[in-house]
Design an enzyme around this catalytic site. Structure first.
Site, PDB file in Angstrom:
ATOM      1  N   GLU A 189       0.802  -1.202   0.000  1.00 17.01           N
ATOM      2  CA  GLU A 189       0.000   0.000   0.000  1.00 17.01           C
ATOM      3  C   GLU A 189       0.841   1.260   0.000  1.00 17.01           C
ATOM      4  O   GLU A 189       2.007   1.253   0.400  1.00 17.01           O
ATOM      5  CB  GLU A 189      -0.987  -0.010   1.158  1.00 17.01           C
ATOM      6  CG  GLU A 189      -0.334  -0.238   2.479  1.00 17.01           C
ATOM      7  CD  GLU A 189      -1.331  -0.658   3.549  1.00 17.01           C
ATOM      8  OE1 GLU A 189      -1.190  -0.157   4.651  1.00 17.01           O
ATOM      9  OE2 GLU A 189      -2.233  -1.466   3.263  1.00 17.01           O
ATOM     10  N   CYS A 200       3.601   8.440   0.680  1.00 13.36           N
ATOM     11  CA  CYS A 200       4.286   7.494   1.558  1.00 13.36           C
ATOM     12  C   CYS A 200       4.315   6.138   0.848  1.00 13.36           C
ATOM     13  O   CYS A 200       3.271   5.566   0.551  1.00 13.36           O
ATOM     14  CB  CYS A 200       3.506   7.410   2.866  1.00 13.36           C
ATOM     15  SG  CYS A 200       4.188   6.185   3.965  1.00 13.36           S
ATOM     16  N   CYS A 260       7.259  -6.973   6.964  1.00 13.00           N
ATOM     17  CA  CYS A 260       8.465  -6.385   7.555  1.00 13.00           C
ATOM     18  C   CYS A 260       9.007  -7.335   8.615  1.00 13.00           C
ATOM     19  O   CYS A 260       8.249  -7.973   9.334  1.00 13.00           O
ATOM     20  CB  CYS A 260       8.129  -5.038   8.193  1.00 13.00           C
ATOM     21  SG  CYS A 260       9.582  -4.229   8.896  1.00 13.00           S
ATOM     22  N   CYS A 265       8.188  -4.351  15.199  1.00 14.69           N
ATOM     23  CA  CYS A 265       7.865  -3.323  16.204  1.00 14.69           C
ATOM     24  C   CYS A 265       6.467  -3.616  16.761  1.00 14.69           C
ATOM     25  O   CYS A 265       5.539  -3.870  15.990  1.00 14.69           O
ATOM     26  CB  CYS A 265       7.890  -1.933  15.574  1.00 14.69           C
ATOM     27  SG  CYS A 265       9.451  -1.572  14.752  1.00 14.69           S
ATOM     28  N   CYS A 308       3.147  -1.893  15.549  1.00 11.96           N
ATOM     29  CA  CYS A 308       2.923  -1.819  14.097  1.00 11.96           C
ATOM     30  C   CYS A 308       2.219  -3.074  13.574  1.00 11.96           C
ATOM     31  O   CYS A 308       2.640  -4.193  13.836  1.00 11.96           O
ATOM     32  CB  CYS A 308       4.265  -1.655  13.393  1.00 11.96           C
ATOM     33  SG  CYS A 308       4.136  -1.746  11.613  1.00 11.96           S
ATOM     34  N   SER A 358      12.781   6.525   6.253  1.00 11.89           N
ATOM     35  CA  SER A 358      12.617   6.303   7.689  1.00 11.89           C
ATOM     36  C   SER A 358      13.069   4.902   8.072  1.00 11.89           C
ATOM     37  O   SER A 358      12.687   3.925   7.438  1.00 11.89           O
ATOM     38  CB  SER A 358      11.148   6.487   8.048  1.00 11.89           C
ATOM     39  OG  SER A 358      10.957   6.176   9.398  1.00 11.89           O
ATOM     40  N   ASN A 385      -2.615   6.645  19.074  1.00 12.14           N
ATOM     41  CA  ASN A 385      -4.078   6.496  19.007  1.00 12.14           C
ATOM     42  C   ASN A 385      -4.435   5.135  19.545  1.00 12.14           C
ATOM     43  O   ASN A 385      -4.142   4.124  18.899  1.00 12.14           O
ATOM     44  CB  ASN A 385      -4.567   6.547  17.556  1.00 12.14           C
ATOM     45  CG  ASN A 385      -4.550   7.953  17.030  1.00 12.14           C
ATOM     46  OD1 ASN A 385      -4.866   8.900  17.733  1.00 12.14           O
ATOM     47  ND2 ASN A 385      -4.150   8.083  15.778  1.00 12.14           N
ATOM     48  N   CYS A 426       0.579   1.715   7.737  1.00 12.01           N
ATOM     49  CA  CYS A 426       1.078   0.558   7.006  1.00 12.01           C
ATOM     50  C   CYS A 426       0.476  -0.740   7.506  1.00 12.01           C
ATOM     51  O   CYS A 426       0.363  -0.983   8.691  1.00 12.01           O
ATOM     52  CB  CYS A 426       2.602   0.514   7.009  1.00 12.01           C
ATOM     53  SG  CYS A 426       3.383   0.510   8.593  1.00 12.01           S
TER      54      CYS A 426
HETATM   55  S1  SF4 Z   1       7.168   0.224  12.244  1.00 15.55           S
HETATM   56 FE1  SF4 Z   1       8.261   0.056  10.292  1.00 15.55          FE
HETATM   57  S2  SF4 Z   1      10.135  -1.081  10.837  1.00 15.55           S
HETATM   58 FE2  SF4 Z   1       8.688  -1.402  12.536  1.00 15.55          FE
HETATM   59  S3  SF4 Z   1       7.626  -3.305  11.999  1.00 15.55           S
HETATM   60 FE3  SF4 Z   1       6.394  -1.598  11.188  1.00 15.55          FE
HETATM   61  S4  SF4 Z   1       7.048  -1.372   9.056  1.00 15.55           S
HETATM   62 FE4  SF4 Z   1       8.616  -2.573  10.134  1.00 15.55          FE
END
Ligand code: SF4
Length: 369
Positions: free
Chosen positions: A99, A113, A120, A124, A127, A197, A295, A338
């Site tokens: 996306e 973006c 990934c 994190c 995320c 980033s 949030n 994301c």
């Molecule tokens: S914040 Fe960025 S680096 Fe961390 S898991 Fe999500 S996509 Fe990956």
């Protein structure tokens, strides 16, 4: 061919930098300037086939179509938020999805973006993309094609590599994509308009600085190793001291700063001691801090910070002469962060109708990284 995706005998020209395209054409006995001409067609005019390239001879167009192809992406879905943020979902040639988010700015300009991986590996904990794990890297063509598709709709002023994926985990392809974005005959983006980033892959950060110019943003989110280890597992490999050392070594142009993204989470990283430690950590670095209040949502253990802690935190930094900007979340009503749209599709595909994956998983687009 390394990046051919559909047909192994055809090379996708969108995977090539100007230099590589020049070499490819030289291999066909063609003049150097042809590469610039083709770049102009592919990126300046967004041509999707050789037929459109009217200043190339018929013979050259036919020779090219026997050896090469020009890939492109068409959005499978587009969602628009009340604030004008648009989120595109692209299906790739192997069926995977990524996306891209267009974020309108106050001055009528817009930031795009883009994603650099499917999934990934960084994991994190705040995320959604991280929860999928890494599926694969994106090829340079798949990175620049997100820009082509968005540009076909309306101009793009700034680009942030802040979507799905850790760009530095896919360094070679990302550097190639940046080279393509900067090519004067192509998109002609200034490196000042492009920001990458990272969650903090230290050796790759330093290599990036050696290889190409780009603004750097570091997703920091904590001021102690203990908290950062918990939020971002990459910190166990490259703890704060190493990360900060790499930031001090990152080559900056005059007036350029490193952006530090800091998601404020209640009772986790939003105290005055954190603000104090942050000032110390960033001492001597030309830095700008983006403060992003988290949030909260039902599926997350984290809580949004109290309004007073956000103001106190920002005030503490400003009083010490730091640049600290509070970031508003964009596109919350369409979950423009994301992994969320992909999450929704995955849920739909597996008929888990009870899973409401459209609920905001992230604090903001920037808050993902
Ligand atoms: S914040 Fe960025 S680096 Fe961390 S898991 Fe999500 S996509 Fe990956």
């Amino acid at each position: 061919m390394e990046y051919s995706m559909n047909n192994a005998s055809l090379i996708d020209l969108k995977n090539l930098t100007l230099e590589e395209l020049t070499e490819f054409l030289a291999g066909m006995g063609k003049e150097r300037f042809r590469a610039r001409q083709i770049m102009r067609w592919m990126y300046g005019r967004l041509a999707q086939d050789f037929e459109a390239m009217s200043d190339l001879s018929k013979e050259l167009r036919s020779q090219l179509s026997q050896r090469a192809r020009i890939s492109h992406l068409v959005p499978e879905t587009v969602e628009e938020s009340q604030d004008g943020t648009r989120k595109y979902l692209f299906r790739l040639e192997d069926g995977e999805t990524v996306e891209t988010v267009r974020i309108p700015m106050e001055d009528h300009r817009c930031t795009l973006c883009i994603s650099t991986q499917v999934g990934c590996a960084m994991g994190c904990v705040f995320c959604h993309t991280g929860s999928f794990g890494l599926v694969r890297h994106l090829a340079p063509a798949e990175i620049v094609n997100q820009v082509c598709a968005a540009m076909a709709e309306a101009p793009v002023n700034n680009i942030v590599l802040m979507g799905m994926g850790e760009p530095l985990h896919n360094l070679d392809n990302v550097v190639k994509a940046l080279q393509i974005l900067y090519t004067p005959e192509g998109f002609d983006f200034s490196p000042r308009k492009v920001t990458l980033s990272t969650a903090g892959l230290v050796p790759e950060m330093l290599e990036l600085g050696r290889r190409i110019r780009v603004n750097l943003a570091v997703s920091l989110n904590a001021t102690t190793d203990e908290v950062r280890n918990r939020l971002m597992p990459i910190n166990r490999r490259y703890p704060l001291a190493e990360l900060m050392k790499a930031c001090r070594e990152y080559p900056l142009q005059p007036r350029q700063r490193i952006t530090f993204e800091y998601i404020l989470i209640r009772d986790t990283n939003d105290s005055e001691q954190d603000a104090r430690r942050l000032v110390k950590l960033l001492h001597g670095i030309k830095a700008k801090v983006n403060l992003i209040p988290y949030n909260e949502h039902p599926a997350s253990p984290f809580k949004a910070p109290a309004e007073e802690s956000v103001s106190r935190f920002q005030g503490y930094l400003l009083d010490r002469g730091m640049v600290a900007v509070r970031r508003a979340s964009k596109g919350q009503d369409i979950a423009a962060a994301c992994g969320q749209l992909k999450g929704k599709l995955t849920a739909a595909q597996s008929r888990q109708s009870s899973v409401d994956s459209s609920s905001p998983e992230h604090s903001s687009k920037r808050g993902n990284r």
